[in-house]
Design an enzyme around this catalytic site. Structure first.
Site, PDB file in Angstrom:
ATOM      1  CG  ASP A   1      55.227  35.250 -71.826  1.00 46.11           C
ATOM      2  OD1 ASP A   1      54.361  35.315 -71.167  1.00 46.11           O
ATOM      3  OD2 ASP A   1      56.544  35.464 -71.545  1.00 46.11           O
TER       4      ASP A   1
ATOM      5  CD  GLU B   1      52.804  38.235 -58.889  1.00 47.13           C
ATOM      6  OE1 GLU B   1      53.804  38.668 -58.141  1.00 47.13           O
ATOM      7  OE2 GLU B   1      53.471  37.645 -59.957  1.00 47.13           O
TER       8      GLU B   1
HETATM    9  C1  UGA Z   1      56.898  38.047 -64.605  1.00 51.74           C
HETATM   10  C2  UGA Z   1      55.391  37.702 -64.352  1.00 51.74           C
HETATM   11  O1  UGA Z   1      54.772  36.517 -64.336  1.00 51.74           O
HETATM   12  C3  UGA Z   1      54.291  38.729 -64.749  1.00 51.74           C
HETATM   13  O2  UGA Z   1      53.082  38.530 -64.281  1.00 51.74           O
HETATM   14  C4  UGA Z   1      54.596  40.190 -64.319  1.00 51.74           C
HETATM   15  O3  UGA Z   1      53.828  40.947 -64.811  1.00 51.74           O
HETATM   16  C5  UGA Z   1      55.840  40.370 -64.516  1.00 51.74           C
HETATM   17  O4  UGA Z   1      56.993  39.458 -64.132  1.00 51.74           O
HETATM   18  C6  UGA Z   1      56.607  41.724 -64.083  1.00 51.74           C
HETATM   19  O5  UGA Z   1      58.039  42.099 -64.167  1.00 51.74           O
HETATM   20  O6  UGA Z   1      55.801  42.472 -63.671  1.00 51.74           O
HETATM   21  P1  UGA Z   1      57.839  38.046 -67.143  1.00 51.74           P
HETATM   22  O7  UGA Z   1      57.452  36.604 -67.828  1.00 51.74           O
HETATM   23  O8  UGA Z   1      58.904  38.446 -66.708  1.00 51.74           O
HETATM   24  O9  UGA Z   1      56.572  38.047 -66.007  1.00 51.74           O
HETATM   25  O10 UGA Z   1      56.955  39.100 -67.998  1.00 51.74           O
HETATM   26  P2  UGA Z   1      56.424  39.271 -69.492  1.00 51.74           P
HETATM   27  O11 UGA Z   1      55.880  37.885 -70.194  1.00 51.74           O
HETATM   28  O12 UGA Z   1      57.430  40.022 -70.090  1.00 51.74           O
HETATM   29  O13 UGA Z   1      55.113  40.050 -69.131  1.00 51.74           O
HETATM   30  C7  UGA Z   1      54.019  39.685 -68.478  1.00 51.74           C
HETATM   31  C8  UGA Z   1      52.555  40.004 -69.264  1.00 51.74           C
HETATM   32  O14 UGA Z   1      52.480  41.468 -69.577  1.00 51.74           O
HETATM   33  C9  UGA Z   1      52.859  39.574 -70.704  1.00 51.74           C
HETATM   34  O15 UGA Z   1      51.562  39.135 -71.222  1.00 51.74           O
HETATM   35  C10 UGA Z   1      53.283  40.603 -71.499  1.00 51.74           C
HETATM   36  O16 UGA Z   1      52.530  40.773 -72.954  1.00 51.74           O
HETATM   37  C11 UGA Z   1      52.607  42.053 -70.852  1.00 51.74           C
HETATM   38  N1  UGA Z   1      53.494  43.142 -71.012  1.00 51.74           N
HETATM   39  C12 UGA Z   1      54.940  42.844 -71.044  1.00 51.74           C
HETATM   40  C13 UGA Z   1      53.009  44.215 -71.478  1.00 51.74           C
HETATM   41  O17 UGA Z   1      51.767  44.359 -71.696  1.00 51.74           O
HETATM   42  N2  UGA Z   1      53.636  45.457 -71.672  1.00 51.74           N
HETATM   43  C14 UGA Z   1      55.234  45.259 -71.657  1.00 51.74           C
HETATM   44  O18 UGA Z   1      55.770  46.604 -71.796  1.00 51.74           O
HETATM   45  C15 UGA Z   1      55.785  44.023 -71.153  1.00 51.74           C
HETATM   46 MN    MN Z   2      56.366  35.958 -69.392  1.00 52.27          MN
END
Ligand code: UGA
Ligand code: MN
Length: 301
Positions: free
Chosen positions: A143, A229
Protein backbone atom coordinates in the site's frame (compact mmCIF):
# COMPACT_ATOMS: atom_id res chain seq x y z
CA UNK A 1 14.01 8.05 -25.10
CA UNK A 2 15.57 4.61 -25.03
CA UNK A 3 13.57 1.46 -25.39
CA UNK A 4 14.66 -1.88 -24.18
CA UNK A 5 13.28 -5.25 -25.17
CA UNK A 6 13.97 -8.34 -23.15
CA UNK A 7 12.54 -11.78 -22.75
CA UNK A 8 12.86 -14.16 -19.89
CA UNK A 9 11.14 -17.10 -18.28
CA UNK A 10 8.74 -16.10 -15.56
CA UNK A 11 7.61 -18.29 -12.69
CA UNK A 12 4.14 -17.90 -14.16
CA UNK A 13 5.22 -20.25 -16.92
CA UNK A 14 5.41 -18.19 -20.11
CA UNK A 15 8.11 -16.11 -21.67
CA UNK A 16 7.59 -12.42 -21.03
CA UNK A 17 8.48 -9.83 -23.62
CA UNK A 18 9.15 -6.51 -22.12
CA UNK A 19 9.14 -3.20 -23.92
CA UNK A 20 9.99 -0.45 -21.55
CA UNK A 21 10.89 3.16 -21.65
CA UNK A 22 12.13 4.10 -18.26
CA UNK A 23 13.11 6.88 -16.03
CA UNK A 24 16.45 5.21 -15.43
CA UNK A 25 17.41 5.38 -19.08
CA UNK A 26 15.97 8.86 -19.43
CA UNK A 27 18.11 10.14 -16.56
CA UNK A 28 21.19 8.37 -17.85
CA UNK A 29 21.59 6.25 -14.74
CA UNK A 30 20.86 3.18 -16.78
CA UNK A 31 22.81 2.00 -19.78
CA UNK A 32 20.51 -0.18 -21.89
CA UNK A 33 23.33 -2.28 -23.33
CA UNK A 34 24.11 -3.94 -19.99
CA UNK A 35 20.75 -4.36 -18.32
CA UNK A 36 21.51 -7.85 -17.11
CA UNK A 37 24.71 -6.63 -15.47
CA UNK A 38 22.56 -4.62 -13.09
CA UNK A 39 22.11 -6.31 -9.73
CA UNK A 40 18.76 -8.08 -9.65
CA UNK A 41 16.14 -6.56 -7.38
CA UNK A 42 13.99 -8.92 -5.31
CA UNK A 43 10.96 -6.92 -4.25
CA UNK A 44 9.15 -8.68 -1.39
CA UNK A 45 5.49 -7.82 -0.93
CA UNK A 46 3.20 -9.37 1.70
CA UNK A 47 -0.45 -8.99 0.76
CA UNK A 48 -3.86 -10.02 2.07
CA UNK A 49 -7.48 -10.16 0.99
CA UNK A 50 -9.34 -6.87 1.57
CA UNK A 51 -11.21 -4.37 -0.63
CA UNK A 52 -8.08 -2.31 -1.36
CA UNK A 53 -5.89 -5.32 -2.21
CA UNK A 54 -6.31 -5.28 -5.98
CA UNK A 55 -6.33 -1.47 -6.37
CA UNK A 56 -3.20 -1.29 -4.22
CA UNK A 57 -1.46 -4.05 -6.17
CA UNK A 58 -2.41 -2.43 -9.50
CA UNK A 59 -0.69 0.75 -8.37
CA UNK A 60 2.37 -1.11 -7.20
CA UNK A 61 2.58 -3.26 -10.33
CA UNK A 62 2.41 -0.12 -12.50
CA UNK A 63 5.42 1.19 -10.62
CA UNK A 64 7.42 -2.05 -10.69
CA UNK A 65 6.84 -2.73 -14.40
CA UNK A 66 9.04 0.28 -15.15
CA UNK A 67 12.03 -1.20 -13.37
CA UNK A 68 14.47 -3.53 -15.09
CA UNK A 69 15.96 -6.75 -13.81
CA UNK A 70 13.38 -7.04 -11.09
CA UNK A 71 11.80 -10.12 -9.55
CA UNK A 72 8.62 -9.48 -7.61
CA UNK A 73 7.97 -11.94 -4.78
CA UNK A 74 4.37 -11.56 -3.68
CA UNK A 75 3.28 -13.55 -0.62
CA UNK A 76 -0.40 -13.98 0.12
CA UNK A 77 -1.43 -14.10 3.77
CA UNK A 78 -3.40 -17.35 3.97
CA UNK A 79 -3.42 -20.94 2.89
CA UNK A 80 -4.41 -20.30 -0.70
CA UNK A 81 -3.35 -18.14 -3.58
CA UNK A 82 -5.92 -15.71 -4.98
CA UNK A 83 -6.94 -16.05 -8.62
CA UNK A 84 -7.48 -12.30 -8.85
CA UNK A 85 -3.94 -11.59 -7.69
CA UNK A 86 -2.60 -14.30 -9.98
CA UNK A 87 -4.15 -12.77 -13.07
CA UNK A 88 -3.00 -9.30 -12.07
CA UNK A 89 0.55 -10.64 -11.81
CA UNK A 90 0.32 -12.40 -15.14
CA UNK A 91 -1.04 -9.30 -16.87
CA UNK A 92 1.66 -7.12 -15.36
CA UNK A 93 4.36 -8.90 -17.41
CA UNK A 94 6.67 -8.52 -14.43
CA UNK A 95 8.88 -11.49 -13.55
CA UNK A 96 7.18 -12.74 -10.41
CA UNK A 97 6.86 -15.53 -7.89
CA UNK A 98 3.57 -15.83 -6.03
CA UNK A 99 3.64 -17.72 -2.73
CA UNK A 100 1.43 -18.03 0.32
CA UNK A 101 2.10 -18.11 4.07
CA UNK A 102 -0.47 -17.83 6.83
CA UNK A 103 -0.17 -15.41 9.71
CA UNK A 104 -0.76 -17.04 13.10
CA UNK A 105 -4.35 -16.99 14.30
CA UNK A 106 -3.57 -15.45 17.69
CA UNK A 107 -4.59 -11.79 17.83
CA UNK A 108 -1.39 -10.68 19.55
CA UNK A 109 0.75 -12.23 16.85
CA UNK A 110 -1.49 -10.98 14.05
CA UNK A 111 -0.76 -7.41 15.10
CA UNK A 112 2.67 -7.97 13.64
CA UNK A 113 1.86 -7.80 9.96
CA UNK A 114 3.69 -9.42 7.09
CA UNK A 115 6.12 -11.41 9.25
CA UNK A 116 5.39 -14.97 8.07
CA UNK A 117 5.09 -13.69 4.50
CA UNK A 118 8.45 -11.90 4.49
CA UNK A 119 10.13 -14.94 6.06
CA UNK A 120 8.64 -17.15 3.37
CA UNK A 121 10.12 -14.90 0.69
CA UNK A 122 13.53 -14.92 2.40
CA UNK A 123 13.53 -18.74 2.46
CA UNK A 124 12.54 -18.76 -1.19
CA UNK A 125 15.48 -16.52 -2.09
CA UNK A 126 17.89 -18.64 -0.04
CA UNK A 127 16.70 -21.70 -1.88
CA UNK A 128 16.38 -20.33 -5.39
CA UNK A 129 18.84 -17.49 -5.85
CA UNK A 130 21.70 -18.31 -8.13
CA UNK A 131 24.67 -17.83 -5.83
CA UNK A 132 27.32 -15.50 -7.12
CA UNK A 133 24.86 -13.22 -8.91
CA UNK A 134 24.59 -9.79 -7.37
CA UNK A 135 21.12 -8.99 -6.05
CA UNK A 136 19.42 -6.65 -3.61
CA UNK A 137 16.21 -7.27 -1.74
CA UNK A 138 13.69 -4.73 -0.51
CA UNK A 139 10.48 -5.08 1.51
CA UNK A 140 7.78 -3.20 -0.36
CA UNK A 141 4.40 -3.23 1.42
CA UNK A 142 1.54 -3.32 -1.06
CA UNK A 143 0.00 0.00 0.00
CA UNK A 144 2.97 2.38 -0.09
CA UNK A 145 4.02 4.78 -2.83
CA UNK A 146 7.41 4.36 -4.51
CA UNK A 147 9.34 6.61 -6.89
CA UNK A 148 11.27 4.97 -9.73
CA UNK A 149 14.41 6.64 -8.47
CA UNK A 150 14.18 4.55 -5.30
CA UNK A 151 14.86 1.39 -7.32
CA UNK A 152 17.96 2.88 -8.97
CA UNK A 153 19.21 3.87 -5.55
CA UNK A 154 18.68 0.55 -3.76
CA UNK A 155 20.58 -1.32 -6.47
CA UNK A 156 23.74 0.29 -5.04
CA UNK A 157 23.36 -1.60 -1.74
CA UNK A 158 26.54 -3.46 -0.79
CA UNK A 159 25.34 -4.75 2.58
CA UNK A 160 22.54 -2.73 4.23
CA UNK A 161 21.43 0.64 2.89
CA UNK A 162 19.12 3.17 4.53
CA UNK A 163 17.14 6.17 3.25
CA UNK A 164 14.31 8.48 4.35
CA UNK A 165 10.61 7.54 4.28
CA UNK A 166 7.72 10.00 4.10
CA UNK A 167 4.66 9.37 6.30
CA UNK A 168 1.20 10.50 5.37
CA UNK A 169 -0.32 9.98 8.80
CA UNK A 170 0.68 10.25 12.47
CA UNK A 171 2.73 12.88 14.31
CA UNK A 172 5.85 12.76 12.18
CA UNK A 173 5.78 13.40 8.45
CA UNK A 174 8.99 11.52 7.85
CA UNK A 175 11.64 9.25 9.26
CA UNK A 176 15.26 9.65 8.18
CA UNK A 177 18.76 8.60 9.12
CA UNK A 178 20.86 11.42 10.61
CA UNK A 179 24.09 11.81 8.64
CA UNK A 180 27.44 13.27 9.66
CA UNK A 181 30.40 13.17 7.30
CA UNK A 182 28.62 10.63 5.12
CA UNK A 183 27.96 8.22 8.03
CA UNK A 184 24.73 7.33 9.82
CA UNK A 185 24.98 8.65 13.39
CA UNK A 186 21.34 8.39 14.50
CA UNK A 187 17.77 8.75 13.30
CA UNK A 188 14.97 11.28 13.12
CA UNK A 189 12.24 8.83 14.09
CA UNK A 190 9.85 7.82 16.85
CA UNK A 191 11.52 6.06 19.79
CA UNK A 192 14.94 6.87 18.34
CA UNK A 193 16.27 6.86 21.90
CA UNK A 194 15.39 3.22 22.54
CA UNK A 195 15.75 1.81 19.04
CA UNK A 196 19.22 1.08 17.69
CA UNK A 197 17.87 0.94 14.13
CA UNK A 198 15.03 3.45 14.10
CA UNK A 199 14.13 2.68 10.50
CA UNK A 200 10.84 1.89 8.81
CA UNK A 201 10.33 -1.32 6.83
CA UNK A 202 10.32 0.84 3.69
CA UNK A 203 13.54 2.61 4.72
CA UNK A 204 16.21 -0.03 4.14
CA UNK A 205 17.42 -2.56 1.57
CA UNK A 206 19.85 -5.45 1.81
CA UNK A 207 22.25 -7.17 -0.49
CA UNK A 208 21.20 -10.84 -0.77
CA UNK A 209 24.72 -11.86 0.22
CA UNK A 210 23.63 -10.96 3.77
CA UNK A 211 20.99 -13.70 3.63
CA UNK A 212 23.66 -16.26 2.86
CA UNK A 213 26.18 -14.88 5.36
CA UNK A 214 23.50 -14.92 8.09
CA UNK A 215 21.54 -18.05 7.22
CA UNK A 216 19.16 -17.85 10.17
CA UNK A 217 18.34 -14.16 9.85
CA UNK A 218 14.59 -13.58 9.74
CA UNK A 219 11.65 -11.66 11.23
CA UNK A 220 10.14 -12.78 14.50
CA UNK A 221 6.75 -12.87 16.24
CA UNK A 222 8.41 -12.40 19.61
CA UNK A 223 9.30 -8.74 18.97
CA UNK A 224 7.01 -5.98 20.29
CA UNK A 225 4.94 -4.20 17.60
CA UNK A 226 7.03 -1.65 15.75
CA UNK A 227 10.34 -3.36 16.56
CA UNK A 228 10.43 -5.71 13.55
CA UNK A 229 13.06 -3.77 11.68
CA UNK A 230 15.19 -3.39 14.79
CA UNK A 231 15.12 -7.12 15.50
CA UNK A 232 15.87 -7.99 11.88
CA UNK A 233 18.81 -5.65 11.39
CA UNK A 234 20.46 -6.40 14.73
CA UNK A 235 21.10 -9.92 13.45
CA UNK A 236 23.48 -8.80 10.74
CA UNK A 237 24.96 -5.35 11.18
CA UNK A 238 25.84 -2.30 13.25
CA UNK A 239 24.73 1.30 12.70
CA UNK A 240 28.28 2.11 11.67
CA UNK A 241 27.95 -0.16 8.63
CA UNK A 242 24.76 1.40 7.26
CA UNK A 243 25.09 2.87 3.76
CA UNK A 244 23.16 6.14 3.33
CA UNK A 245 21.39 6.45 -0.04
CA UNK A 246 19.05 9.05 -1.58
CA UNK A 247 21.62 11.83 -1.81
CA UNK A 248 23.02 11.33 1.67
CA UNK A 249 19.51 10.71 3.02
CA UNK A 250 18.22 14.13 1.99
CA UNK A 251 15.59 12.91 -0.50
CA UNK A 252 12.29 11.17 0.17
CA UNK A 253 11.80 8.52 -2.50
CA UNK A 254 9.11 6.40 -0.77
CA UNK A 255 6.01 7.18 1.27
CA UNK A 256 4.44 4.96 3.90
CA UNK A 257 0.73 5.26 3.20
CA UNK A 258 -2.06 4.27 5.56
CA UNK A 259 -5.21 3.50 3.62
CA UNK A 260 -8.30 3.71 5.77
CA UNK A 261 -10.51 0.63 5.47
CA UNK A 262 -13.84 1.64 3.99
CA UNK A 263 -16.45 1.00 6.69
CA UNK A 264 -19.07 -0.20 4.26
CA UNK A 265 -16.86 -2.91 2.84
CA UNK A 266 -15.39 -4.31 6.04
CA UNK A 267 -16.72 -7.85 5.64
CA UNK A 268 -16.31 -8.13 1.93
CA UNK A 269 -13.67 -10.61 0.83
CA UNK A 270 -12.34 -12.03 -2.41
CA UNK A 271 -13.87 -9.27 -4.53
CA UNK A 272 -14.13 -9.90 -8.25
CA UNK A 273 -13.72 -6.42 -9.77
CA UNK A 274 -16.09 -7.18 -12.60
CA UNK A 275 -19.27 -5.11 -12.78
CA UNK A 276 -21.60 -8.09 -13.34
CA UNK A 277 -20.12 -9.86 -10.31
CA UNK A 278 -20.39 -6.69 -8.29
CA UNK A 279 -24.06 -6.32 -9.25
CA UNK A 280 -24.67 -9.94 -8.26
CA UNK A 281 -23.03 -9.25 -4.92
CA UNK A 282 -25.15 -6.15 -4.48
CA UNK A 283 -28.32 -8.12 -5.13
CA UNK A 284 -27.39 -10.58 -2.42
CA UNK A 285 -26.59 -7.83 0.05
CA UNK A 286 -30.03 -6.26 0.38
CA UNK A 287 -28.87 -4.09 3.30
CA UNK A 288 -26.42 -2.22 1.11
CA UNK A 289 -28.88 -1.72 -1.67
CA UNK A 290 -31.57 -0.46 0.65
CA UNK A 291 -29.16 1.93 2.35
CA UNK A 292 -28.15 3.33 -1.04
CA UNK A 293 -31.79 3.44 -2.23
CA UNK A 294 -30.90 1.62 -5.41
CA UNK A 295 -33.92 1.34 -7.64
CA UNK A 296 -35.22 -2.17 -7.20
CA UNK A 297 -36.42 -2.41 -10.81
CA UNK A 298 -32.99 -1.70 -12.15
CA UNK A 299 -31.31 -4.02 -9.71
CA UNK A 300 -33.59 -6.98 -10.27
CA UNK A 301 -33.35 -6.93 -14.04
C1 UGA B 1 3.74 -1.00 9.32
C2 UGA B 1 5.08 -1.38 8.70
O1 UGA B 1 5.42 -0.53 7.64
C3 UGA B 1 4.99 -2.78 8.17
O2 UGA B 1 6.13 -3.10 7.43
C4 UGA B 1 4.81 -3.66 9.37
O3 UGA B 1 4.73 -4.99 8.94
C5 UGA B 1 3.53 -3.28 10.06
O4 UGA B 1 3.49 -1.89 10.37
C6 UGA B 1 3.38 -4.02 11.40
O5 UGA B 1 2.54 -3.61 12.16
O6 UGA B 1 4.10 -4.94 11.69
P1 UGA B 1 1.25 -0.74 8.26
O7 UGA B 1 1.01 0.23 7.17
O8 UGA B 1 0.75 -0.44 9.61
O9 UGA B 1 2.83 -1.05 8.28
O10 UGA B 1 0.79 -2.21 7.91
P2 UGA B 1 0.01 -2.79 6.65
O11 UGA B 1 0.30 -2.01 5.42
O12 UGA B 1 -1.38 -3.03 7.03
O13 UGA B 1 0.72 -4.21 6.52
C7 UGA B 1 2.08 -4.37 6.15
C8 UGA B 1 2.17 -5.41 5.03
O14 UGA B 1 1.70 -6.66 5.53
C9 UGA B 1 1.31 -5.05 3.82
O15 UGA B 1 1.98 -5.36 2.63
C10 UGA B 1 0.06 -5.90 4.01
O16 UGA B 1 -0.56 -6.28 2.79
C11 UGA B 1 0.59 -7.11 4.76
N1 UGA B 1 -0.41 -7.71 5.70
C12 UGA B 1 -1.14 -6.93 6.54
C13 UGA B 1 -0.61 -9.07 5.68
O17 UGA B 1 0.04 -9.79 4.90
N2 UGA B 1 -1.55 -9.62 6.53
C14 UGA B 1 -2.30 -8.85 7.39
O18 UGA B 1 -3.15 -9.41 8.13
C15 UGA B 1 -2.08 -7.47 7.39
MN1 MN C 1 0.77 -0.05 5.12
Amino acid sequence: MLFYISSYQGSGGGTFYDVRCTQESATGVFNHTNVLDLPMLYIITPTYDRPTQIPDLVRLSNTLRNVRNLHWIVVEDGLNLSNHVKSLLQDSKILYTYLSASSPSSYVKRRLKGIAQRNKALSWIRKNHQKGLDAVSYFADDDNSYTLELFSEIRKTKKISVFPVGFTGGDMTFQAPMIENGKVVGFYAWAHDIRVFAVDMAGFALNVRVLFDYQKMMFSYTTPAGMNEEYFLKQCCTVDELEPLANNCTKILVWHIRTQSPKLAKNISNIDWNVSSLIKRLKINTKIYKRNRINENILMR
